[in-house]
Design a protein around this motif. Structure first.
Motif, mmCIF file in Angstrom:
data_model
loop_
_atom_site.group_PDB
_atom_site.id
_atom_site.type_symbol
_atom_site.label_atom_id
_atom_site.label_comp_id
_atom_site.label_asym_id
_atom_site.label_seq_id
_atom_site.Cartn_x
_atom_site.Cartn_y
_atom_site.Cartn_z
ATOM 1 N N LYS A 42 16.727 -22.140 -1.845
ATOM 2 C CA LYS A 42 17.781 -21.158 -2.057
ATOM 3 C C LYS A 42 17.611 -19.959 -1.128
ATOM 4 N N LYS A 43 16.365 -19.515 -0.943
ATOM 5 C CA LYS A 43 16.110 -18.388 -0.040
ATOM 6 C C LYS A 43 16.449 -18.743 1.397
ATOM 7 N N LYS A 44 16.144 -19.969 1.802
ATOM 8 C CA LYS A 44 16.474 -20.404 3.160
ATOM 9 C C LYS A 44 17.988 -20.433 3.362
ATOM 10 N N GLU A 45 18.708 -20.969 2.371
ATOM 11 C CA GLU A 45 20.170 -21.033 2.476
ATOM 12 C C GLU A 45 20.765 -19.634 2.536
ATOM 13 N N ILE A 48 20.212 -18.180 5.981
ATOM 14 C CA ILE A 48 21.116 -18.781 6.964
ATOM 15 C C ILE A 48 22.501 -18.166 6.850
ATOM 16 N N GLN A 49 22.988 -17.972 5.617
ATOM 17 C CA GLN A 49 24.308 -17.363 5.415
ATOM 18 C C GLN A 49 24.328 -15.927 5.933
ATOM 19 N N GLU A 50 23.274 -15.173 5.675
ATOM 20 C CA GLU A 50 23.209 -13.791 6.156
ATOM 21 C C GLU A 50 23.172 -13.743 7.683
ATOM 22 N N GLU A 51 22.477 -14.690 8.292
ATOM 23 C CA GLU A 51 22.398 -14.739 9.755
ATOM 24 C C GLU A 51 23.768 -15.057 10.356
ATOM 25 N N GLN A 53 26.641 -14.301 8.997
ATOM 26 C CA GLN A 53 27.476 -13.115 8.822
ATOM 27 C C GLN A 53 27.149 -12.050 9.868
ATOM 28 N N LYS A 54 25.905 -11.952 10.258
ATOM 29 C CA LYS A 54 25.519 -10.984 11.277
ATOM 30 C C LYS A 54 26.094 -11.348 12.631
ATOM 31 N N LYS A 55 26.159 -12.656 12.925
ATOM 32 C CA LYS A 55 26.665 -13.112 14.214
ATOM 33 C C LYS A 55 28.172 -12.987 14.314
ATOM 34 N N LYS A 56 28.889 -13.053 13.174
ATOM 35 C CA LYS A 56 30.338 -12.915 13.169
ATOM 36 C C LYS A 56 30.714 -11.484 13.483
ATOM 37 N N PRO A 57 31.660 -11.275 14.384
ATOM 38 C CA PRO A 57 32.131 -9.898 14.587
ATOM 39 C C PRO A 57 33.044 -9.499 13.431
ATOM 40 N N ASN A 58 32.804 -8.329 12.904
ATOM 41 C CA ASN A 58 33.642 -7.844 11.800
ATOM 42 C C ASN A 58 34.935 -7.264 12.345
ATOM 43 N N ASP A 59 36.064 -7.614 11.723
ATOM 44 C CA ASP A 59 37.371 -7.156 12.166
ATOM 45 C C ASP A 59 37.830 -5.957 11.345
ATOM 46 N N GLU A 60 36.925 -5.013 11.118
ATOM 47 C CA GLU A 60 37.291 -3.845 10.311
ATOM 48 C C GLU A 60 37.661 -2.683 11.160
#
Length: 60
Positions: A42-45, A48-51, A53-60
């Motif tokens: 669960k911690k690995k998953e 991975i999800q947090e990583e 999200q960091k790579k995605k550029p935020n459109d805010e």
């Protein structure tokens, strides 16, 4: 240093090395409980999800 002191020191060092190797061999055979394996997965998953999200550029 006397010969007996050197011999005793060498025996002590070899004893520590051999005991550590035996302990390492013993712990390599131990089984990890399923609950712990699930928690690790669960911690690995989550990481991975947090990583992603960091790579995605935020459109805010």
């Amino acid at each position: 240093m006397n010969g007996w002191a050197v011999t005793l020191l060498i025996a002590l060092v070899l004893g520590v090395i051999v005991s550590n190797l035996m302990l390492l061999k013993h712990t390599a055979k131990m089984k990890v409980p399923k609950e712990i394996l699930d928690a690790i997965q669960k911690k690995k998953e989550k990481a991975i999800q947090e990583e992603k999200q960091k790579k995605k550029p935020n459109d805010e």
